[in-house]
Design an enzyme around this catalytic site. Sequence first.
Site, PDB file in Angstrom:
ATOM      1  N   TYR A  15       0.817  -1.219   0.000  1.00  0.00           N
ATOM      2  CA  TYR A  15       0.000   0.000   0.000  1.00  0.00           C
ATOM      3  C   TYR A  15       0.849   1.268   0.000  1.00  0.00           C
ATOM      4  O   TYR A  15       0.317   2.365   0.064  1.00  0.00           O
ATOM      5  CB  TYR A  15      -0.908   0.027   1.232  1.00  0.00           C
ATOM      6  CG  TYR A  15      -2.108  -0.861   1.082  1.00  0.00           C
ATOM      7  CD1 TYR A  15      -1.944  -2.232   0.973  1.00  0.00           C
ATOM      8  CD2 TYR A  15      -3.392  -0.339   1.042  1.00  0.00           C
ATOM      9  CE1 TYR A  15      -3.038  -3.069   0.832  1.00  0.00           C
ATOM     10  CE2 TYR A  15      -4.489  -1.165   0.902  1.00  0.00           C
ATOM     11  CZ  TYR A  15      -4.305  -2.526   0.793  1.00  0.00           C
ATOM     12  OH  TYR A  15      -5.386  -3.345   0.651  1.00  0.00           O
ATOM     13  N   LYS A  75       3.577 -14.557   5.279  1.00  0.00           N
ATOM     14  CA  LYS A  75       3.800 -15.576   4.236  1.00  0.00           C
ATOM     15  C   LYS A  75       5.314 -15.675   4.056  1.00  0.00           C
ATOM     16  O   LYS A  75       5.864 -15.504   2.957  1.00  0.00           O
ATOM     17  CB  LYS A  75       3.085 -15.142   2.944  1.00  0.00           C
ATOM     18  CG  LYS A  75       3.085 -16.162   1.829  1.00  0.00           C
ATOM     19  CD  LYS A  75       2.144 -17.323   2.051  1.00  0.00           C
ATOM     20  CE  LYS A  75       2.279 -18.364   0.954  1.00  0.00           C
ATOM     21  NZ  LYS A  75       1.614 -19.634   1.254  1.00  0.00           N
ATOM     22  N   ASP A 114      -2.421 -18.102   4.249  1.00  0.00           N
ATOM     23  CA  ASP A 114      -3.358 -19.015   3.573  1.00  0.00           C
ATOM     24  C   ASP A 114      -4.001 -19.959   4.588  1.00  0.00           C
ATOM     25  O   ASP A 114      -5.218 -20.157   4.614  1.00  0.00           O
ATOM     26  CB  ASP A 114      -2.666 -19.792   2.437  1.00  0.00           C
ATOM     27  CG  ASP A 114      -1.260 -20.237   2.780  1.00  0.00           C
ATOM     28  OD1 ASP A 114      -0.746 -19.847   3.839  1.00  0.00           O
ATOM     29  OD2 ASP A 114      -0.666 -20.999   1.994  1.00  0.00           O
ATOM     30  N   ASP A 170      -5.987  -6.145   5.270  1.00  0.00           N
ATOM     31  CA  ASP A 170      -7.137  -5.635   4.528  1.00  0.00           C
ATOM     32  C   ASP A 170      -8.051  -6.797   4.124  1.00  0.00           C
ATOM     33  O   ASP A 170      -9.264  -6.776   4.338  1.00  0.00           O
ATOM     34  CB  ASP A 170      -6.641  -4.895   3.284  1.00  0.00           C
ATOM     35  CG  ASP A 170      -7.748  -4.114   2.604  1.00  0.00           C
ATOM     36  OD1 ASP A 170      -8.825  -3.974   3.204  1.00  0.00           O
ATOM     37  OD2 ASP A 170      -7.537  -3.644   1.470  1.00  0.00           O
TER      38      ASP A 170
END
Length: 392
Positions: free
Chosen positions: A124, A195, A255, A279
């Site tokens: 972002y 991740k 995930d 988000d």
Amino acid sequence: MYRVTLLPGDGVGPELAEATRRVLDATGVKFDWDVQPCGIEVIMAEGKVPARVLESLRKNKLGLKSPMTTPIGKGFRSINVFLRQELGLYACVRPCKVYPGVRTYFSGTKVDLVIVRENTEDLYAGVEFEAGKADTAKLIEFINGIATGKKIGSGIATTGVSIKPMSYEGTRRIANYAFEYANKHGRKSVCSVSKANIMKFTDGLWYAETRAVAKAYGAKFEDASLAEGVSPDSELVGKVADTKGGVEYTERLIDNMCMQLVQKPELYDVICLSNLYGDILSDLCAGLVGGLGVAPGANIGPDCALFEAVHGSAPKYKGQNKVNPTALILSGKLMLEHIGEKAAAEKLDRAVSAVIAEGKDVTYDMKASRTDPTAVGTSQMADAIIAKMQAE
Ligand code: NAD
């Protein structure tokens, strides 16, 4: 008397802002509303977020913001992201709890979790390079030319690039906020989500820093091996001596976290994430607790706090007095808590809870059928919440 900048936004924003303002005034807490129009129409006309808006927020240090539209793919920078970055609102806090009476697959489950999302870094940051532009080609050629052994294999003229900057400081700051929050609100665990198996230098850094902060807070590691060799954050050691400790530190890959939340959301408490994952997971968690109509949020910085719903401006419902004001009203409740008006916040929460539990004076999205003719409008639902507070 609290002076608060009120940003009515656009789309359904102004209706929600008006309903929320009335509800907050009815709590008995005295507000002096500094109304600052700043929706898409204002930005289009003035070419940017007007300076008066930032000045007002900097001065009042407190803002309530209705949603604002960001046209997709028109090179138009999100006003929301701009405000968070300009004001240094680095922590986005989104509590998600199931209110009895809300229609969700998880009605029988005790879902009560809090998303703590880093708000200023990551994808972002707005550092983007458009496919086909000379600068983008130069960047790709530079990356392909340096001796990392890594190449951007797709076409130089046909590839766009977005940069994902994540810093030690930014990560430490948000992890610190998550643990402070957990301690202050008697929460049991902080789950750090990333991740890192794929992005070692950004998401890997994230885990390294959140572990160091967890250690400084005396957290109990779910997997003790994660604490081995971790040096506690030197800036925090000493400062955290007065915390109760005992908050558990856990880690999940993003995930896996999505699946875990759908299968057993009751196991999670505070969830700390970087910007993009935060988000996405915010909307998932909003879905767990009944949808965007009931999901509130707060953006907190060292000098200013801005309260807003998770949802957007729902332009198709603009001007119809139709959408659910609960998310913005509950964002107002977070503002009451932030300024220390605990009793008013609790009174407001009881009133919202009672109106939802009765299921009578609620908007279309809270009825069993979306076409239920007994659904009330935005302002009538606000009236019902006000009536409940007055009846106490
Ligand atoms: P949205 O959240 O505005 O609406 C998606 C759908 O969710 C709506 O069509 C409606 O069915 C439902 N919904 C949303 N809010 C609701 C409410 N209060 N009550 C009942 N139902 C509700 O998402 P979108 O359509 O993807 O985005 C519209 C615009 O809002 C975009 O320009 C987007 O960039 C912007 N946006 C702004 C913010 C913000 O201001 N913080 C946040 C998200 C999206």
